[in-house]
Scaffold this motif. Structure first.
Motif, PDB file in Angstrom:
ATOM      1  N   PHE A   1       0.856  -1.402  -0.098  1.00  0.00           N
ATOM      2  CA  PHE A   1      -0.006   0.023   0.095  1.00  0.00           C
ATOM      3  C   PHE A   1       0.912   1.435   0.210  1.00  0.00           C
ATOM      4  N   ARG A   2       1.935   1.382   0.848  1.00  0.00           N
ATOM      5  CA  ARG A   2       2.736   2.400   1.017  1.00  0.00           C
ATOM      6  C   ARG A   2       3.546   2.283  -0.612  1.00  0.00           C
ATOM      7  N   ASP A   3       3.890   1.382  -1.212  1.00  0.00           N
ATOM      8  CA  ASP A   3       4.528   1.559  -2.458  1.00  0.00           C
ATOM      9  C   ASP A   3       3.469   1.961  -3.539  1.00  0.00           C
ATOM     10  N   MET A   4       2.389   1.734  -3.416  1.00  0.00           N
ATOM     11  CA  MET A   4       1.258   2.142  -4.441  1.00  0.00           C
ATOM     12  C   MET A   4       1.377   3.729  -4.299  1.00  0.00           C
ATOM     13  N   ILE A   5       1.352   4.295  -2.969  1.00  0.00           N
ATOM     14  CA  ILE A   5       1.246   5.737  -2.958  1.00  0.00           C
ATOM     15  C   ILE A   5       2.884   6.133  -3.404  1.00  0.00           C
ATOM     16  N   GLU A   6       3.889   5.697  -3.348  1.00  0.00           N
ATOM     17  CA  GLU A   6       4.916   6.157  -3.812  1.00  0.00           C
ATOM     18  C   GLU A   6       5.041   6.169  -5.202  1.00  0.00           C
ATOM     19  N   GLY A   7       4.126   5.336  -5.950  1.00  0.00           N
ATOM     20  CA  GLY A   7       4.005   5.182  -7.472  1.00  0.00           C
ATOM     21  C   GLY A   7       3.137   6.441  -7.858  1.00  0.00           C
ATOM     22  N   MET A   8       2.084   6.955  -7.133  1.00  0.00           N
ATOM     23  CA  MET A   8       1.544   8.093  -7.231  1.00  0.00           C
ATOM     24  C   MET A   8       2.632   9.694  -7.163  1.00  0.00           C
ATOM     25  N   ARG A   9       3.522   9.345  -6.266  1.00  0.00           N
ATOM     26  CA  ARG A   9       4.594  10.331  -5.988  1.00  0.00           C
ATOM     27  C   ARG A   9       5.475  10.457  -7.586  1.00  0.00           C
ATOM     28  N   MET A  10       5.759   9.556  -7.847  1.00  0.00           N
ATOM     29  CA  MET A  10       6.370   9.299  -9.252  1.00  0.00           C
ATOM     30  C   MET A  10       5.743   9.976 -10.399  1.00  0.00           C
ATOM     31  N   ASP A  11       4.393   9.889 -10.224  1.00  0.00           N
ATOM     32  CA  ASP A  11       3.664  10.424 -11.398  1.00  0.00           C
ATOM     33  C   ASP A  11       3.713  12.015 -11.326  1.00  0.00           C
ATOM     34  N   LEU A  12       3.744  12.555  -9.947  1.00  0.00           N
ATOM     35  CA  LEU A  12       3.889  14.123  -9.807  1.00  0.00           C
ATOM     36  C   LEU A  12       5.196  14.546 -10.383  1.00  0.00           C
ATOM     37  N   LYS A  13       6.199  13.752 -10.241  1.00  0.00           N
ATOM     38  CA  LYS A  13       7.625  14.349 -10.474  1.00  0.00           C
ATOM     39  C   LYS A  13       8.416  13.746 -11.945  1.00  0.00           C
ATOM     40  N   LYS A  14       7.875  12.650 -12.407  1.00  0.00           N
ATOM     41  CA  LYS A  14       8.516  11.959 -13.511  1.00  0.00           C
ATOM     42  C   LYS A  14       7.616  11.727 -14.524  1.00  0.00           C
ATOM     43  N   SER A  15       8.158  12.065 -15.746  1.00  0.00           N
ATOM     44  CA  SER A  15       7.472  12.007 -16.981  1.00  0.00           C
ATOM     45  C   SER A  15       8.363  11.043 -17.806  1.00  0.00           C
ATOM     46  N   ARG A  16       9.355  10.519 -17.405  1.00  0.00           N
ATOM     47  CA  ARG A  16      10.213  10.128 -18.692  1.00  0.00           C
ATOM     48  C   ARG A  16      11.018   8.706 -17.834  1.00  0.00           C
ATOM     49  N   TYR A  17      11.181   7.703 -18.551  1.00  0.00           N
ATOM     50  CA  TYR A  17      11.852   6.554 -17.857  1.00  0.00           C
ATOM     51  C   TYR A  17      12.866   6.145 -18.678  1.00  0.00           C
ATOM     52  N   LYS A  18      14.360   6.167 -18.215  1.00  0.00           N
ATOM     53  CA  LYS A  18      15.427   5.934 -19.115  1.00  0.00           C
ATOM     54  C   LYS A  18      15.764   4.544 -19.544  1.00  0.00           C
ATOM     55  N   ASN A  19      15.061   3.543 -18.918  1.00  0.00           N
ATOM     56  CA  ASN A  19      15.305   2.309 -19.211  1.00  0.00           C
ATOM     57  C   ASN A  19      14.210   1.300 -18.621  1.00  0.00           C
ATOM     58  N   PHE A  20      14.203   0.092 -18.967  1.00  0.00           N
ATOM     59  CA  PHE A  20      13.120  -0.837 -18.453  1.00  0.00           C
ATOM     60  C   PHE A  20      13.383  -1.065 -17.105  1.00  0.00           C
ATOM     61  N   ASP A  21      14.416  -0.826 -16.154  1.00  0.00           N
ATOM     62  CA  ASP A  21      14.673  -0.995 -15.080  1.00  0.00           C
ATOM     63  C   ASP A  21      13.817  -0.311 -14.288  1.00  0.00           C
TER      64      ASP A  21
ATOM     65  N   LEU B   1      11.159   1.539 -15.427  1.00  0.00           N
ATOM     66  CA  LEU B   1       9.839   1.221 -15.774  1.00  0.00           C
ATOM     67  C   LEU B   1       9.205   0.237 -15.055  1.00  0.00           C
ATOM     68  N   TYR B   2      10.111  -0.759 -14.796  1.00  0.00           N
ATOM     69  CA  TYR B   2       9.521  -1.782 -13.839  1.00  0.00           C
ATOM     70  C   TYR B   2       9.086  -1.553 -12.655  1.00  0.00           C
ATOM     71  N   LEU B   3      10.005  -0.954 -12.012  1.00  0.00           N
ATOM     72  CA  LEU B   3       9.592  -0.368 -10.699  1.00  0.00           C
ATOM     73  C   LEU B   3       8.541   0.560 -10.593  1.00  0.00           C
ATOM     74  N   TYR B   4       8.024   1.357 -11.730  1.00  0.00           N
ATOM     75  CA  TYR B   4       7.203   2.123 -11.697  1.00  0.00           C
ATOM     76  C   TYR B   4       5.807   1.263 -11.806  1.00  0.00           C
ATOM     77  N   CYS B   5       5.778   0.191 -12.475  1.00  0.00           N
ATOM     78  CA  CYS B   5       4.751  -0.781 -12.874  1.00  0.00           C
ATOM     79  C   CYS B   5       4.546  -1.415 -11.620  1.00  0.00           C
ATOM     80  N   TYR B   6       5.655  -1.894 -10.805  1.00  0.00           N
ATOM     81  CA  TYR B   6       5.226  -2.536  -9.645  1.00  0.00           C
ATOM     82  C   TYR B   6       4.440  -1.627  -8.782  1.00  0.00           C
ATOM     83  N   TYR B   7       5.059  -0.378  -8.470  1.00  0.00           N
ATOM     84  CA  TYR B   7       4.333   0.532  -7.620  1.00  0.00           C
ATOM     85  C   TYR B   7       2.992   0.585  -7.758  1.00  0.00           C
ATOM     86  N   VAL B   8       2.666   1.022  -9.129  1.00  0.00           N
ATOM     87  CA  VAL B   8       1.191   1.348  -9.412  1.00  0.00           C
ATOM     88  C   VAL B   8       0.094   0.111  -9.688  1.00  0.00           C
TER      89      VAL B   8
END
Length: 330
Positions: free
Chosen positions: A142-162, A164-171
């Motif tokens: 649950f905490r990690d999902m909220i962290e995914g929301m934080r990423m959406d506020l500050k990040k709009s690009r993902y330099k590699n799949f590593d 992006l994988y973390l973002y997909c896990y979070y959300v």
């Protein structure tokens, strides 16, 4: 190792560490040993769960139909988890998203802590608070999902799949980890608990990768590109190509590789669905089959996910439901 000589850990390994922690909770059957009782009158709690069911029925019709085969307790628990995830997602994608700040997410995080302590803020919180007191559910996903929301506020690009994988896990991958304790694993299952959790995680990753591929054009119009930058470059593509929205041979080739990866995660997920409690398999199979069909629709649209939204028709959904049910019996 990075330039400072420190060992670098891949996103996949970091996430798997969370998987191991969740699996350990079920093994030890901690359930409610260190969780407080939720102080909510019984009638209000029933109303809370009923409201969660109504929301699930309204926004996730196919999934909701599948939950009706579950035992009443599991059914209600899944509804409560779904509603919390939806509310969390709407913080950054809902009608008030433009007003959401990191501070607001901090408040949602604090509210989550209270919820797990048996101190819900409202009716919908109360349903989840009661759920986590009955099942071996850990707060970390649950905490990690909220962290995914934080990423959406500050990040709009993902330099590699590593990344992006973390973002997909979070959300999305987090949803699988939240749900496995409720779905249940038969005592006589030959699979390890870790493998079932890993499959649930894979389904979340696959679903989110599918969302990303379906919504390329929509995200681009918001200035977001959820595609690995290094892989775009290797395909001879750039951000400008995404914003231009033209389907070229380079784009088709790139999309084929991305769809292939998503399908790989779906195959990993299939192995774990069969190890869930029989009464819990139908909604998971339905989700898996329908999301895979979105990838088929992207292909049918000649990889034009800039101007066309790939969706599964109602007729195909109706066909998928009995197929998902048949697979759930195997």
């Amino acid at each position: 190792a990075n330039p400072a000589g420190q060992l670098m850990v891949s996103s996949e390994q970091r996430v798997y560490d969370v998987v191991l922690k969740q699996a350990a909770l079920i093994k030890k059957q901690l359930k409610s040993l260190d969780k407080p009782d939720v102080i909510v009158p019984g009638t209000l709690l029933n109303e809370a769960y009923d409201r969660c069911g109504e929301i699930c029925a309204e926004y996730a019709k196919t999934f909701y139909l599948g939950t009706l085969l579950m035992t009443p307790e599991r059914q209600r628990a899944i509804w409560a988890i779904y509603v919390w995830c939806r509310r969390t997602d709407e913080l950054v994608d809902g009608p008030n998203a433009s007003h959401i700040t990191p501070t607001a997410l901090d408040g949602w995080d604090s509210r989550l802590e209270d919820l797990f302590r048996g101190q819900p803020y409202d009716m919908l919180d109360a349903a989840l608070s009661d759920t986590v007191s009955k099942f071996p559910i850990d707060i970390q996903p649950f905490r990690d999902m909220i962290e995914g929301m934080r990423m959406d506020l500050k990040k709009s690009r993902y330099k590699n799949f590593d990344e992006l994988y973390l973002y997909c896990y979070y959300v999305a991958g987090t949803v699988g980890l939240m749900s496995v304790p409720v779905m249940g694993i038969p005592p006589d299952s030959p699979a390890t608990i870790e493998s079932v959790y890993s499959a649930a995680l894979a389904l979340g990753i696959a679903n989110q990768l599918t969302n990303i591929l379906r919504d390329v054009g929509e995200d681009a119009r918001r200035g977001r590109i959820y595609l690995p930058q290094d892989e775009l470059a290797q395909a001879g593509l750039s951000d400008e190509d995404i914003f231009a929205g033209k389907v070229t041979e380079r784009w088709r080739s790139f999309m084929k590789s991305q769809i292939k990866r998503a399908r790989m995660f779906f195959r990993k997920a299939e192995k774990g669905v069969t190890e869930l409690n029989p009464a819990s398999r139908w909604p998971v199979w339905a989700s898996l089959l329908l999301y895979q069909q979105i990838l088929d629709e992207i292909e049918a649209n000649d990889y034009d996910n800039f101007t066309k939204r790939a969706y599964v028709s109602k007729a195909k959904k109706i066909v998928a439901l009995p197929l998902a049910y048949a697979r759930s019996l195997v």
